[in-house]
Design a protein around this motif. Structure first.
Motif, PDB file in Angstrom:
ATOM      1  N   ALA A 121       0.835  -1.201   0.000  1.00 33.28           N
ATOM      2  CA  ALA A 121       0.000   0.000   0.000  1.00 33.28           C
ATOM      3  C   ALA A 121       0.872   1.253   0.000  1.00 33.28           C
ATOM      4  O   ALA A 121       0.591   2.225  -0.730  1.00 33.28           O
ATOM      5  CB  ALA A 121      -0.930  -0.009   1.207  1.00 33.28           C
ATOM      6  N   TRP A 122       1.940   1.262   0.807  1.00 28.66           N
ATOM      7  CA  TRP A 122       2.836   2.417   0.827  1.00 28.66           C
ATOM      8  C   TRP A 122       3.492   2.624  -0.535  1.00 28.66           C
ATOM      9  O   TRP A 122       3.602   3.752  -1.019  1.00 28.66           O
ATOM     10  CB  TRP A 122       3.912   2.227   1.898  1.00 28.66           C
ATOM     11  N   PHE A 123       3.947   1.544  -1.208  1.00 29.33           N
ATOM     12  CA  PHE A 123       4.603   1.649  -2.508  1.00 29.33           C
ATOM     13  C   PHE A 123       3.645   2.231  -3.539  1.00 29.33           C
ATOM     14  O   PHE A 123       4.013   3.106  -4.336  1.00 29.33           O
ATOM     15  CB  PHE A 123       5.115   0.271  -2.952  1.00 29.33           C
ATOM     16  N   VAL A 124       2.400   1.745  -3.546  1.00 31.93           N
ATOM     17  CA  VAL A 124       1.415   2.278  -4.493  1.00 31.93           C
ATOM     18  C   VAL A 124       1.176   3.755  -4.200  1.00 31.93           C
ATOM     19  O   VAL A 124       1.136   4.591  -5.125  1.00 31.93           O
ATOM     20  CB  VAL A 124       0.097   1.463  -4.413  1.00 31.93           C
ATOM     21  N   TRP A 125       1.023   4.134  -2.959  1.00 29.55           N
ATOM     22  CA  TRP A 125       0.772   5.523  -2.596  1.00 29.55           C
ATOM     23  C   TRP A 125       1.970   6.406  -2.942  1.00 29.55           C
ATOM     24  O   TRP A 125       1.817   7.508  -3.457  1.00 29.55           O
ATOM     25  CB  TRP A 125       0.460   5.619  -1.101  1.00 29.55           C
ATOM     26  N   ARG A 126       3.165   5.912  -2.703  1.00 31.49           N
ATOM     27  CA  ARG A 126       4.360   6.729  -2.900  1.00 31.49           C
ATOM     28  C   ARG A 126       4.741   6.862  -4.370  1.00 31.49           C
ATOM     29  O   ARG A 126       5.091   7.943  -4.832  1.00 31.49           O
ATOM     30  CB  ARG A 126       5.526   6.099  -2.109  1.00 31.49           C
ATOM     31  N   TYR A 127       4.688   5.785  -5.151  1.00 36.02           N
ATOM     32  CA  TYR A 127       5.244   5.815  -6.498  1.00 36.02           C
ATOM     33  C   TYR A 127       4.219   5.674  -7.616  1.00 36.02           C
ATOM     34  O   TYR A 127       4.495   6.087  -8.733  1.00 36.02           O
ATOM     35  CB  TYR A 127       6.290   4.705  -6.671  1.00 36.02           C
ATOM     36  N   LEU A 128       3.083   5.104  -7.398  1.00 36.03           N
ATOM     37  CA  LEU A 128       2.180   4.807  -8.508  1.00 36.03           C
ATOM     38  C   LEU A 128       0.904   5.648  -8.521  1.00 36.03           C
ATOM     39  O   LEU A 128       0.180   5.653  -9.510  1.00 36.03           O
ATOM     40  CB  LEU A 128       1.807   3.315  -8.485  1.00 36.03           C
TER      41      LEU A 128
END
Length: 135
Positions: free
Chosen positions: A105-112
Motif C-alpha cells: 500500500a505504501w509503494f502504491v501511494w508513494r510511487y504509482l
C-alpha cells in the motif's frame, strides 16, 4: 627324569601326511590360478586413481555445472523447509502478511498514485540501470 610325549589322536579316515593339502594348505596349482585371476584385477584397481583424475580433467566444466545445479536444488529445499518452519509459528505468518500488505500500500501511494511520482520511479530505475550496465 621324565620325558613328555605328546599323544596324537587321529580320527579314522583322516590322512596325516604333510602334503600340499594337509591342514588347510593350498595346492600350488590352485594358488597359481588365483594369482593369474587376481593379477588383472589388482592392476585395474591400481589404475583407478589415474582413471578418476582423467575423468575429472576431461569433464571439468559439466561437473562444475552439475555441482552448481545440485547446490541450487539443495539450497531451495533448505529455504522451503525454513519458510515452512516459520509458517508453523503461530501469529507470525499473519503478521508477515500484514507487513507485506502495508508495504505494498505504501509503494502504491508513494510511487504509482500520481503521474509525477511514476516519472520519479522511472528515472530512479534508469539511473540504476545506467549504474549496472553503463550508458
Amino acid at each position: 627324569m621324565e620325558s613328555n610325549v605328546e599323544q596324537k589322536t587321529v580320527s579314522p579316515g583322516v590322512k596325516t601326511d604333510k602334503g600340499p593339502l594337509a591342514m588347510g594348505g593350498k595346492s600350488p596349482i590352485t594358488d597359481q590360478a588365483w594369482q593369474e585371476w587376481l593379477q588383472p584385477v589388482w592392476e585395474t584397481l591400481g589404475k583407478v586413481p589415474e582413471y578418476t583424475g582423467q575423468f575429472f580433467a576431461d569433464n571439468k566444466q559439466p561437473l562444475i555445472s552439475l555441482g552448481i545445479i545440485l547446490l541450487g536444488i539443495v539450497s531451495v529445499k533448505i529455504l522451503v523447509a525454513i519458510l515452512a518452519a516459520i509458517d508453523d509459528i503461530p501469529l507470525l505468518a499473519p503478521m508477515l502478511q500484514l507487513i507485506g500488505l502495508g508495504y505494498s500500500a505504501w509503494f502504491v501511494w508513494r510511487y504509482l498514485w500520481k503521474a509525477s511520482n511514476r516519472q520519479e520511479l522511472l528515472s530512479e530505475f534508469e539511473a540504476l540501470k545506467n549504474q549496472i550496465f553503463g550508458s
